[in-house]
Motif scaffolding. Structure first.
Motif, PDB file in Angstrom:
ATOM      1  N   ASP A  53      26.384  37.301  43.523  1.00 38.42           N
ATOM      2  CA  ASP A  53      26.756  38.131  44.674  1.00 38.42           C
ATOM      3  C   ASP A  53      28.186  38.656  44.516  1.00 38.42           C
ATOM      4  N   GLU A  54      29.094  37.746  44.124  1.00 36.01           N
ATOM      5  CA  GLU A  54      30.509  38.134  44.019  1.00 36.01           C
ATOM      6  C   GLU A  54      30.681  39.255  42.996  1.00 36.01           C
ATOM      7  N   GLU A  55      29.964  39.126  41.871  1.00 32.91           N
ATOM      8  CA  GLU A  55      30.101  40.161  40.829  1.00 32.91           C
ATOM      9  C   GLU A  55      29.591  41.515  41.324  1.00 32.91           C
ATOM     10  N   ILE A  56      28.472  41.483  42.068  1.00 30.24           N
ATOM     11  CA  ILE A  56      27.907  42.755  42.561  1.00 30.24           C
ATOM     12  C   ILE A  56      28.864  43.394  43.575  1.00 30.24           C
ATOM     13  N   VAL A  57      29.453  42.576  44.445  1.00 33.92           N
ATOM     14  CA  VAL A  57      30.426  43.113  45.420  1.00 33.92           C
ATOM     15  C   VAL A  57      31.615  43.723  44.666  1.00 33.92           C
ATOM     16  N   ALA A 117      30.709  47.066  43.160  1.00 34.59           N
ATOM     17  CA  ALA A 117      30.598  48.111  44.184  1.00 34.59           C
ATOM     18  C   ALA A 117      31.983  48.547  44.645  1.00 34.59           C
ATOM     19  N   LEU A 118      32.876  47.577  44.885  1.00 35.52           N
ATOM     20  CA  LEU A 118      34.216  47.940  45.396  1.00 35.52           C
ATOM     21  C   LEU A 118      35.014  48.711  44.346  1.00 35.52           C
ATOM     22  N   LYS A 119      34.871  48.290  43.098  1.00 36.88           N
ATOM     23  CA  LYS A 119      35.612  48.983  42.020  1.00 36.88           C
ATOM     24  C   LYS A 119      35.180  50.447  41.964  1.00 36.88           C
ATOM     25  N   THR A 167      41.190  49.063  51.007  1.00 37.77           N
ATOM     26  CA  THR A 167      42.290  48.139  50.662  1.00 37.77           C
ATOM     27  C   THR A 167      41.952  46.672  50.900  1.00 37.77           C
ATOM     28  N   GLU A 168      40.876  46.414  51.633  1.00 38.42           N
ATOM     29  CA  GLU A 168      40.590  45.006  51.948  1.00 38.42           C
ATOM     30  C   GLU A 168      39.212  44.593  51.466  1.00 38.42           C
ATOM     31  N   LYS A 169      39.055  43.291  51.351  1.00 38.77           N
ATOM     32  CA  LYS A 169      37.719  42.757  51.020  1.00 38.77           C
ATOM     33  C   LYS A 169      36.830  42.935  52.249  1.00 38.77           C
ATOM     34  N   PRO A 170      35.510  43.041  52.064  1.00 41.70           N
ATOM     35  CA  PRO A 170      34.640  43.162  53.236  1.00 41.70           C
ATOM     36  C   PRO A 170      34.728  41.920  54.138  1.00 41.70           C
ATOM     37  N   GLU A 171      34.502  42.140  55.440  1.00 43.35           N
ATOM     38  CA  GLU A 171      34.482  40.992  56.370  1.00 43.35           C
ATOM     39  C   GLU A 171      33.323  40.085  56.020  1.00 43.35           C
TER      40      GLU A 171
END
Ligand code: FAD
Length: 464
Positions: free
Chosen positions: A375-379, A382-384, A393-397
């Motif tokens: 999950d962390e890698e997919i997030v 996506a963010l990159k 600028t922030e990580k998702p809630e």
């Protein structure tokens, strides 16, 4: 019909649910309906998560309003007031790592208006000139099926296909445009070519896309339900007679007896049926009837995998907002995501005020391994990618990753002929057994509902 006939529906996705519901409506007291579902819940690919005021779809997020069966089903089960049209706005295509507005007046990527197309940064002058050849290029009538890629490349050239049509179609089928069947996916494009001598001319004559006045709002083409699509599943389930549904039980095998069928269940019991609707993916149908060779051609139909990640943010986290509803990514971009929906704009009801909900897909046919990343890698992926256009600028809630293994059936060239052949044999060898659902005659929710309803008509005809 005199005595009660037993009909078993296998699979509780939208096709099977529709079938069971319509059988009880139309067959009234003459048929006894049982629905057998392998998992502990109904709905199959329709799955909604309701969390912290957000409505998050793990699978489909909407259906095409133009195909009426889904709206009709929602109305029939009392959800008329919950139907919600999509928020309309600009959508984009990411080509060579830059977002380009979708040229207005395009229909599935095919231009119907000349000006927006001429001014689009999506194509070179040569690419535009090549697409314009559709207006004069001779038509080619063929007896056999052909790939979407072959057809569109011949009519409009490679650039329009690669920068516009293929990213849009990949968003629906998650497959390769050069392998997908024209006949099984968009047969009317072939008819348009034959009738009007050109796709552009044909669409200009037959659609309303090009007829909108300046400044007139884009009509909404999709519908969802307040509370998410799972509301439809819940409402249909609530209309089924008590005792209809058997959850958490898999069908392992089907045997034909003299004038009826034995259905072997995973709990070791046997269910008897006079008629069966198999509303399961093709590979599951083939496993249940593994003693018959005629289902072998289903092996030609592979299914690709995708994953999506829904990410919730506070509005303040998005430093560079883009006005629009989302974008799809062309294959010639470095991006690993294939699409992103700005869900809070496309479906404002899905998101509390002051919040943002983004949903991205990964899993190109050439990048299937990403689906099994953590999950962390997919997030992170996506963010990159998103940060190249949006500045977050922030990580998702919070984020919700959903993996869909072997879930996007590929209607490859020849699909319709293969299916017709299988269904003919099915009727000979196993009369009263029918197929319905996304593996067969259309993957959209309305197509699956249509197939569930068509199977009901066949069952009632067979039993009478
Ligand atoms: P399924 O939903 O797959 O249901 C089949 C059921 O059969 C499952 O519940 C399964 O558990 C059960 N089953 C399987 N084997 C057995 C067995 N041996 N015994 C008993 N039960 C069994 N369409 C749209 O119109 N709009 C969209 O926005 C959209 N987005 C999508 C996004 C994703 C990620 C995916 C995967 C699909 C999307 N689709 C969309 C397509 C659409 O969701 C599907 O085509 C449709 O939901 C399929 O319904 P179904 O009833 O045919 O099959």
């Amino acid at each position: 019909m005199t005595e009660q006939k037993r009909v078993v529906v296998i699979g509780g996705g939208i096709a099977g649910l529709t079938a069971a519901y319509r059988l009880q409506q139309n067959g009234a007291q003459d048929v006894n309906v049982q629905l057998v579902e392998a998992s502990e819940r109904l709905g199959g690919k329709i799955q909604t998560v309701r969390k912290d005021g957000f409505t998050i779809e793990r699978g489909p997020d909407s259906f095409l309003a133009r195909k009426e069966s889904a709206t009709r089903l929602a109305n029939d089960v009392g959800l008329k007031d919950k139907l919600t049209p999509n928020g309309t706005g600009q959508s984009y295509i990411l080509v060579n790592n830059k977002l380009h507005p979708m040229p207005s007046g395009s229909y599935m990527g095919i231009p119907t208006r000349i000006r927006p197309f001429l001014f689009s940064g999506l194509f070179s002058p040569l690419g535009k000139a090549r697409a314009a050849m559709d207006l004069i290029k001779s038509t080619k009538s063929v007896d056999e099926d052909q790939s979407l890629g072959l057809f569109f490349r011949r009519r409009l050239g490679n650039q329009v296909v690669e920068n516009l049509i293929e990213p849009l179609l990949s968003g629906i089928y998650a497959g390769s445009i050069d392998e997908l069947s024209l006949e099984a996916t968009f047969p009317h494009f072939y008819d348009l070519e034959q009738e009007h001598g050109s796709l552009i001319k044909g669409l200009r004559k037959t659609t309303t896309v090009s007829k909108r006045k300046k400044g007139e709002k884009k009509p909404s083409m999709f519908r969802t339900l307040q509370g998410g699509l799972e509301s439809l599943v819940e409402a249909v389930e609530s209309k089924l007679e008590p005792g209809t549904v058997l959850k958490g039980t898999k069908v392992d095998h089907i045997e034909r007896k003299q004038d009826h069928y034995h259905i072997m269940l995973s709990d070791g019991s046997v269910m008897e049926a006079d008629s069966i609707i198999m509303a399961v993916p093709h590979f599951a149908a083939q496993r249940m009837l593994s003693q018959y060779d005629f289902l072998e051609p289903f092996k030609e139909t592979n299914a690709t995998s995708v994953a999506n990640v829904a990410m919730a943010f506070d509005e303040s986290a998005i430093k560079k907002d883009i006005d629009g509803t989302g974008f799809v990514v062309s294959r010639n971009s470095d991006f690993r995501i294939t699409a992103c929906t700005w869900t809070h704009k496309k479906w404002p009801n899905s998101t509390p005020d002051g919040k943002v909900l983004l949903r991205c897909y990964v899993g190109k046919p050439t990048d299937q391994e990403v689906v099994d990343y953590s999950d962390e890698e997919i997030v992170e992926i996506a963010l990159k990618d998103l940060n190249q256009t949006m500045n977050i600028t922030e990580k998702p809630e919070f984020s919700i990753v959903t993996r869909w293994h072997d879930s996007m059936p590929q209607y490859k060239v020849g699909h319709k002929d293969r299916l017709n052949g299988i269904e003919e044999q099915l009727q000979r060898e196993l009369p009263g057994v029918y197929l319905a659902g996304g593996s067969y005659r259309g993957i959209g929710l309305p197509d699956c509902i249509d197939q569930g309803e068509a199977a009901v008509a066949k069952v009632l005809n067979y039993l009478s």
